[in-house]
Scaffold this motif. Structure first.
Motif, PDB file in Angstrom:
ATOM      1  N   PRO A  84       8.443  29.225   8.251  1.00 23.09           N
ATOM      2  CA  PRO A  84       9.076  30.405   7.691  1.00 23.09           C
ATOM      3  C   PRO A  84       9.190  30.422   6.117  1.00 23.09           C
ATOM      4  O   PRO A  84       9.037  29.366   5.497  1.00 23.09           O
ATOM      5  CB  PRO A  84      10.752  29.945   8.175  1.00 23.09           C
ATOM      6  CG  PRO A  84      10.381  29.005   9.424  1.00 23.09           C
ATOM      7  CD  PRO A  84       9.244  28.372   8.908  1.00 23.09           C
TER       8      PRO A  84
ATOM      9  N   ARG B  58      11.400  30.889   3.415  1.00 23.07           N
ATOM     10  CA  ARG B  58      12.943  30.800   3.311  1.00 23.07           C
ATOM     11  C   ARG B  58      13.226  31.864   2.112  1.00 23.07           C
ATOM     12  O   ARG B  58      14.195  32.323   2.088  1.00 23.07           O
ATOM     13  CB  ARG B  58      13.371  29.385   3.398  1.00 23.07           C
ATOM     14  CG  ARG B  58      13.322  28.818   4.637  1.00 23.07           C
ATOM     15  CD  ARG B  58      13.819  27.510   4.781  1.00 23.07           C
ATOM     16  NE  ARG B  58      13.637  26.843   6.084  1.00 23.07           N
ATOM     17  CZ  ARG B  58      13.181  26.108   6.446  1.00 23.07           C
ATOM     18  NH1 ARG B  58      12.267  25.207   5.684  1.00 23.07           N
ATOM     19  NH2 ARG B  58      12.946  25.639   7.907  1.00 23.07           N
TER      20      ARG B  58
ATOM     21  N   LEU C  38      12.979  35.378   2.998  1.00 24.21           N
ATOM     22  CA  LEU C  38      14.025  35.680   3.508  1.00 24.21           C
ATOM     23  C   LEU C  38      15.304  35.771   2.949  1.00 24.21           C
ATOM     24  O   LEU C  38      16.358  36.564   2.993  1.00 24.21           O
ATOM     25  CB  LEU C  38      14.357  34.641   4.942  1.00 24.21           C
ATOM     26  CG  LEU C  38      13.298  34.665   5.884  1.00 24.21           C
ATOM     27  CD1 LEU C  38      13.437  33.539   6.803  1.00 24.21           C
ATOM     28  CD2 LEU C  38      13.491  35.730   6.858  1.00 24.21           C
TER      29      LEU C  38
ATOM     30  N   THR D  14      15.247  30.298   9.578  1.00 24.98           N
ATOM     31  CA  THR D  14      14.005  30.771  10.219  1.00 24.98           C
ATOM     32  C   THR D  14      14.226  32.411  10.596  1.00 24.98           C
ATOM     33  O   THR D  14      12.994  32.967  10.673  1.00 24.98           O
ATOM     34  CB  THR D  14      13.770  30.016  11.531  1.00 24.98           C
ATOM     35  OG1 THR D  14      14.718  30.056  12.546  1.00 24.98           O
ATOM     36  CG2 THR D  14      13.704  28.664  11.071  1.00 24.98           C
ATOM     37  N   LEU D  15      15.214  32.805  10.587  1.00 24.72           N
ATOM     38  CA  LEU D  15      15.604  34.317  11.076  1.00 24.72           C
ATOM     39  C   LEU D  15      16.690  35.043  10.127  1.00 24.72           C
ATOM     40  O   LEU D  15      17.564  34.342   9.866  1.00 24.72           O
ATOM     41  CB  LEU D  15      15.999  34.420  12.423  1.00 24.72           C
ATOM     42  CG  LEU D  15      16.178  35.855  12.900  1.00 24.72           C
ATOM     43  CD1 LEU D  15      15.246  36.158  14.194  1.00 24.72           C
ATOM     44  CD2 LEU D  15      17.653  36.039  13.085  1.00 24.72           C
TER      45      LEU D  15
ATOM     46  N   ASP E  13      16.325  42.173  13.244  1.00 22.95           N
ATOM     47  CA  ASP E  13      15.850  40.821  13.216  1.00 22.95           C
ATOM     48  C   ASP E  13      14.767  40.555  12.440  1.00 22.95           C
ATOM     49  O   ASP E  13      13.679  41.250  12.866  1.00 22.95           O
ATOM     50  CB  ASP E  13      15.722  39.970  14.479  1.00 22.95           C
ATOM     51  CG  ASP E  13      16.983  39.976  15.512  1.00 22.95           C
ATOM     52  OD1 ASP E  13      18.159  39.892  14.773  1.00 22.95           O
ATOM     53  OD2 ASP E  13      16.786  39.628  16.771  1.00 22.95           O
TER      54      ASP E  13
ATOM     55  N   ARG F 144      11.884  37.953  10.775  1.00 19.89           N
ATOM     56  CA  ARG F 144      11.104  36.649  10.648  1.00 19.89           C
ATOM     57  C   ARG F 144      10.139  37.006   9.271  1.00 19.89           C
ATOM     58  O   ARG F 144       9.234  37.931   9.559  1.00 19.89           O
ATOM     59  CB  ARG F 144      10.714  35.971  11.635  1.00 19.89           C
ATOM     60  CG  ARG F 144      11.566  35.862  12.803  1.00 19.89           C
ATOM     61  CD  ARG F 144      10.863  35.156  13.929  1.00 19.89           C
ATOM     62  NE  ARG F 144      11.750  35.139  15.137  1.00 19.89           N
ATOM     63  CZ  ARG F 144      12.709  34.277  15.390  1.00 19.89           C
ATOM     64  NH1 ARG F 144      12.706  33.109  14.566  1.00 19.89           N
ATOM     65  NH2 ARG F 144      13.647  34.225  16.372  1.00 19.89           N
ATOM     66  N   TRP F 145       9.894  35.930   8.519  1.00 18.37           N
ATOM     67  CA  TRP F 145       8.811  36.028   7.407  1.00 18.37           C
ATOM     68  C   TRP F 145       8.270  34.798   7.296  1.00 18.37           C
ATOM     69  O   TRP F 145       9.060  33.852   7.371  1.00 18.37           O
ATOM     70  CB  TRP F 145       9.650  36.783   6.259  1.00 18.37           C
ATOM     71  CG  TRP F 145       8.274  37.186   5.430  1.00 18.37           C
ATOM     72  CD1 TRP F 145       7.360  36.681   4.592  1.00 18.37           C
ATOM     73  CD2 TRP F 145       8.075  38.722   5.184  1.00 18.37           C
ATOM     74  NE1 TRP F 145       6.553  37.604   3.925  1.00 18.37           N
ATOM     75  CE2 TRP F 145       7.032  38.954   4.255  1.00 18.37           C
ATOM     76  CE3 TRP F 145       8.623  39.854   5.688  1.00 18.37           C
ATOM     77  CZ2 TRP F 145       6.600  40.215   4.148  1.00 18.37           C
ATOM     78  CZ3 TRP F 145       7.963  41.078   5.433  1.00 18.37           C
ATOM     79  CH2 TRP F 145       6.980  41.224   4.715  1.00 18.37           C
ATOM     80  N   PHE F 146       7.006  34.511   7.001  1.00 22.92           N
ATOM     81  CA  PHE F 146       6.098  33.338   7.107  1.00 22.92           C
ATOM     82  C   PHE F 146       5.529  33.195   5.852  1.00 22.92           C
ATOM     83  O   PHE F 146       5.196  34.086   5.000  1.00 22.92           O
ATOM     84  CB  PHE F 146       5.362  33.204   8.414  1.00 22.92           C
ATOM     85  CG  PHE F 146       6.066  33.370   9.494  1.00 22.92           C
ATOM     86  CD1 PHE F 146       6.703  32.285  10.104  1.00 22.92           C
ATOM     87  CD2 PHE F 146       6.183  34.799  10.336  1.00 22.92           C
ATOM     88  CE1 PHE F 146       7.467  32.563  11.444  1.00 22.92           C
ATOM     89  CE2 PHE F 146       6.602  34.830  11.459  1.00 22.92           C
ATOM     90  CZ  PHE F 146       7.431  33.882  12.097  1.00 22.92           C
TER      91      PHE F 146
ATOM     92  N   PHE G  51       4.885  38.511   9.314  1.00 22.23           N
ATOM     93  CA  PHE G  51       6.277  38.942   9.542  1.00 22.23           C
ATOM     94  C   PHE G  51       6.436  39.516  10.920  1.00 22.23           C
ATOM     95  O   PHE G  51       5.411  39.841  11.418  1.00 22.23           O
ATOM     96  CB  PHE G  51       6.549  39.706   8.456  1.00 22.23           C
ATOM     97  CG  PHE G  51       6.138  41.120   8.272  1.00 22.23           C
ATOM     98  CD1 PHE G  51       6.376  42.230   9.272  1.00 22.23           C
ATOM     99  CD2 PHE G  51       5.033  41.236   7.408  1.00 22.23           C
ATOM    100  CE1 PHE G  51       5.544  43.255   8.838  1.00 22.23           C
ATOM    101  CE2 PHE G  51       4.176  42.341   7.406  1.00 22.23           C
ATOM    102  CZ  PHE G  51       4.583  43.669   8.069  1.00 22.23           C
ATOM    103  N   SER G  52       7.771  39.694  11.189  1.00 20.86           N
ATOM    104  CA  SER G  52       8.212  40.432  12.262  1.00 20.86           C
ATOM    105  C   SER G  52       9.602  40.944  12.116  1.00 20.86           C
ATOM    106  O   SER G  52      10.619  40.495  11.541  1.00 20.86           O
ATOM    107  CB  SER G  52       8.486  39.473  13.906  1.00 20.86           C
ATOM    108  OG  SER G  52       9.148  40.356  14.628  1.00 20.86           O
TER     109      SER G  52
END
Length: 145
Positions: free
Chosen positions: A15, A17, A20, A46-47, A67, A69-71, A76-77
């Motif tokens: 993730p 962070r 996010l 993480t989310l 929701d 999520r970024w990596f 991402f999602s």
């Protein structure tokens, strides 16, 4: 041999962070968002969950959320979900990740997210992606009325 700039990572990685937290600050100032929260917590998120103002929807819609999520890979999602009083859900998702079903960048179409199509955008910068998603949410709210 060094990877070329066009090489894509084989996995999403851990993730991101920092991104996010950045997106949380952006979404906290959006009028369509009522609350933001991190999972599992703000220390090691993480989310990022953004609760969308359910007051903008007809009474049949009980909850709405985004929701995120970024990596660290830039993958991402962004998963948008509406839940009705009867438990039915309407959802869609903007994704960038390695997969076998479509291009790395793709969109899971509503109402179930089962149908997937390739997605083309001019930029995958977090601000551009969140702007794209927020515009789609605003359009969805308008469709309800």
């Amino acid at each position: 041999m060094s990877p070329s700039p066009d090489d894509e990572p084989a996995s999403t990685g851990p993730p991101d962070r920092q991104t996010l937290r950045f997106l949380e600050r952006i979404l906290a100032d959006e009028s369509v968002v009522t609350t933001t929260e991190f999972e599992p917590d703000s220390y090691e998120p993480t989310l990022l969950r953004a609760l969308v103002d359910v007051g903008r929807y007809p009474p049949a819609i009980e909850t709405t959320r985004l929701d995120i999520r970024w990596f660290t890979s830039g993958d991402f999602s962004m998963h948008y979900i509406e839940t009705r009083a009867n438990g039915d859900q309407w959802e869609c998702r903007w994704d960038r990740h390695p997969n076998s079903h479509n291009a790395r960048l793709h969109f899971h179409q509503p109402p179930t997210g089962d149908k997937v199509e390739d997605l083309t955008v001019s930029s995958v910068h977090p601000l551009d992606i969140v702007s794209l998603v927020l515009a789609a949410i605003e359009q969805r709210i308008t469709q309800h009325w």
